[in-house]
Design a protein around this motif. Structure first.
Motif, PDB file in Angstrom:
ATOM      1  N   TYR A 116      64.425  27.108   7.730  1.00  0.00           N
ATOM      2  CA  TYR A 116      65.136  27.211   9.020  1.00  0.00           C
ATOM      3  C   TYR A 116      66.505  26.876   8.876  1.00  0.00           C
ATOM      4  O   TYR A 116      66.907  25.909   8.295  1.00  0.00           O
ATOM      5  CB  TYR A 116      64.501  26.178  10.247  1.00  0.00           C
ATOM      6  CG  TYR A 116      63.050  26.537  10.329  1.00  0.00           C
ATOM      7  CD1 TYR A 116      62.766  27.382  11.637  1.00  0.00           C
ATOM      8  CD2 TYR A 116      61.969  26.027   9.625  1.00  0.00           C
ATOM      9  CE1 TYR A 116      61.494  27.833  11.764  1.00  0.00           C
ATOM     10  CE2 TYR A 116      60.946  26.304   9.889  1.00  0.00           C
ATOM     11  CZ  TYR A 116      60.582  27.186  10.966  1.00  0.00           C
ATOM     12  OH  TYR A 116      59.151  27.604  11.404  1.00  0.00           O
ATOM     13  N   LEU A 117      67.519  27.722   9.454  1.00  0.00           N
ATOM     14  CA  LEU A 117      68.956  27.417   9.175  1.00  0.00           C
ATOM     15  C   LEU A 117      69.606  27.684  10.426  1.00  0.00           C
ATOM     16  O   LEU A 117      68.894  28.595  11.089  1.00  0.00           O
ATOM     17  CB  LEU A 117      69.552  28.754   8.319  1.00  0.00           C
ATOM     18  CG  LEU A 117      69.136  28.797   6.660  1.00  0.00           C
ATOM     19  CD1 LEU A 117      69.299  30.026   6.010  1.00  0.00           C
ATOM     20  CD2 LEU A 117      69.266  27.378   6.020  1.00  0.00           C
ATOM     21  N   PHE A 118      70.548  27.100  10.852  1.00  0.00           N
ATOM     22  CA  PHE A 118      71.325  27.082  12.113  1.00  0.00           C
ATOM     23  C   PHE A 118      72.692  27.756  11.637  1.00  0.00           C
ATOM     24  O   PHE A 118      73.280  27.426  10.444  1.00  0.00           O
ATOM     25  CB  PHE A 118      71.738  25.821  12.722  1.00  0.00           C
ATOM     26  CG  PHE A 118      70.693  25.507  13.872  1.00  0.00           C
ATOM     27  CD1 PHE A 118      70.087  26.574  14.636  1.00  0.00           C
ATOM     28  CD2 PHE A 118      70.576  24.048  13.891  1.00  0.00           C
ATOM     29  CE1 PHE A 118      69.260  26.048  15.554  1.00  0.00           C
ATOM     30  CE2 PHE A 118      69.828  23.907  15.168  1.00  0.00           C
ATOM     31  CZ  PHE A 118      69.010  24.738  15.848  1.00  0.00           C
ATOM     32  N   LEU A 119      72.956  28.942  12.025  1.00  0.00           N
ATOM     33  CA  LEU A 119      74.200  29.712  11.684  1.00  0.00           C
ATOM     34  C   LEU A 119      75.108  29.999  12.885  1.00  0.00           C
ATOM     35  O   LEU A 119      74.533  30.217  14.052  1.00  0.00           O
ATOM     36  CB  LEU A 119      73.843  31.203  11.214  1.00  0.00           C
ATOM     37  CG  LEU A 119      73.048  31.262   9.867  1.00  0.00           C
ATOM     38  CD1 LEU A 119      72.567  32.575   9.566  1.00  0.00           C
ATOM     39  CD2 LEU A 119      73.902  30.607   8.789  1.00  0.00           C
ATOM     40  N   VAL A 120      76.461  29.678  12.877  1.00  0.00           N
ATOM     41  CA  VAL A 120      77.407  29.909  13.729  1.00  0.00           C
ATOM     42  C   VAL A 120      77.536  31.460  14.354  1.00  0.00           C
ATOM     43  O   VAL A 120      77.563  32.198  13.290  1.00  0.00           O
ATOM     44  CB  VAL A 120      78.715  29.298  13.733  1.00  0.00           C
ATOM     45  CG1 VAL A 120      79.599  29.681  14.789  1.00  0.00           C
ATOM     46  CG2 VAL A 120      78.765  27.969  13.462  1.00  0.00           C
ATOM     47  N   ASP A 121      77.228  31.940  15.482  1.00  0.00           N
ATOM     48  CA  ASP A 121      77.328  33.353  16.058  1.00  0.00           C
ATOM     49  C   ASP A 121      78.957  33.171  15.979  1.00  0.00           C
ATOM     50  O   ASP A 121      79.934  32.951  16.594  1.00  0.00           O
ATOM     51  CB  ASP A 121      77.065  33.353  17.488  1.00  0.00           C
ATOM     52  CG  ASP A 121      77.216  34.573  18.046  1.00  0.00           C
ATOM     53  OD1 ASP A 121      77.723  35.523  17.231  1.00  0.00           O
ATOM     54  OD2 ASP A 121      76.736  34.749  19.100  1.00  0.00           O
ATOM     55  N   THR A 122      79.263  34.276  14.903  1.00  0.00           N
ATOM     56  CA  THR A 122      80.671  34.711  14.788  1.00  0.00           C
ATOM     57  C   THR A 122      81.394  35.412  15.814  1.00  0.00           C
ATOM     58  O   THR A 122      82.478  35.138  16.301  1.00  0.00           O
ATOM     59  CB  THR A 122      80.979  35.601  13.632  1.00  0.00           C
ATOM     60  OG1 THR A 122      80.160  36.692  13.739  1.00  0.00           O
ATOM     61  CG2 THR A 122      80.427  35.043  12.278  1.00  0.00           C
ATOM     62  N   GLY A 123      80.624  35.987  16.945  1.00  0.00           N
ATOM     63  CA  GLY A 123      81.226  36.438  17.993  1.00  0.00           C
ATOM     64  C   GLY A 123      81.530  35.360  19.156  1.00  0.00           C
ATOM     65  O   GLY A 123      82.514  35.501  20.273  1.00  0.00           O
ATOM     66  N   ASP A 124      80.550  34.206  19.122  1.00  0.00           N
ATOM     67  CA  ASP A 124      80.912  33.099  20.029  1.00  0.00           C
ATOM     68  C   ASP A 124      80.499  31.891  19.280  1.00  0.00           C
ATOM     69  O   ASP A 124      79.426  31.393  19.223  1.00  0.00           O
ATOM     70  CB  ASP A 124      80.067  33.103  21.182  1.00  0.00           C
ATOM     71  CG  ASP A 124      80.009  32.264  22.478  1.00  0.00           C
ATOM     72  OD1 ASP A 124      80.902  31.112  22.011  1.00  0.00           O
ATOM     73  OD2 ASP A 124      79.269  32.226  23.209  1.00  0.00           O
ATOM     74  N   PRO A 125      81.711  31.252  18.776  1.00  0.00           N
ATOM     75  CA  PRO A 125      81.470  29.975  17.768  1.00  0.00           C
ATOM     76  C   PRO A 125      80.648  28.964  18.564  1.00  0.00           C
ATOM     77  O   PRO A 125      80.104  27.731  17.836  1.00  0.00           O
ATOM     78  CB  PRO A 125      82.918  29.635  17.504  1.00  0.00           C
ATOM     79  CG  PRO A 125      83.814  31.010  17.693  1.00  0.00           C
ATOM     80  CD  PRO A 125      82.978  31.638  18.708  1.00  0.00           C
TER      81      PRO A 125
END
Length: 164
Positions: A116-125
């Motif tokens: 499981y990974l959390f990634l930042v949404d590049t459209g809404d940081p």
């Protein structure tokens, strides 16, 4: 019908693995690949899914929910190992599950390794997306494929659209 991931990612499949139609997997799967050599009538697979969890939800809670969903159609689901990794900005969790599953009249002892990974949404940081990567294989074949899966996980990254 396959779902889409909450954020675009890029990755490289291990050598020999073949893309598969996600329709044959859990409805939430956005991408699937299969190993070319089945074991005891079961084809090992790698799947990718994800979503936007509610604010404040920890990866361990998401992993617990995954275990409960698996219990809805598999037997003897056991969390064999769980480890949190990553950093505060980019947390990750891995867990290994053992379970029994009946398909086409045959019983299979399976192992699933989930990352499981959390990634930042590049459209809404301010939004964080969760991506789940999973390897499912027979208990006999799992350890021999784990290195392929680990290599695959190392290639997963947000796709910023720049191309490589």
């Amino acid at each position: 019908m396959p779902t889409t991931l909450p954020v675009p990612i890029e990755f490289r499949l291990p050598e020999g693995w073949l893309p598969a139609r996600p329709e044959g997997f859990d409805p939430g799967v956005a991408f699937a690949a299969v190993h070319p050599q089945p074991d005891a009538g079961f084809t090992a697979n790698i799947t990718i899914d994800g979503g936007f969890p509610k604010d404040g939800v920890a990866l361990a809670e998401i992993a617990d929910a995954s275990v409960e969903r698996l219990r809805e159609f598999a037997e003897s689901v056991e969390v064999v190992h769980r480890r949190e990794a990553g950093s505060e900005d980019a947390p990750a969790l891995t867990q290994r599950l053992g379970f029994s599953f009946d398909t086409d009249g045959a019983r299979h002892e399976l192992v699933q390794t989930q990352v499981y990974l959390f990634l930042v949404d590049t459209g809404d940081p301010h939004k964080r997306a969760m991506i789940r990567l999973a390897l499912t294989a027979t208990a006999a074949q799992h350890d021999s494929l784990l290195g392929d899966f680990q290599d695959f996980v190392r290639t997963v990254r947000p796709d910023d659209g720049a191309g490589s």
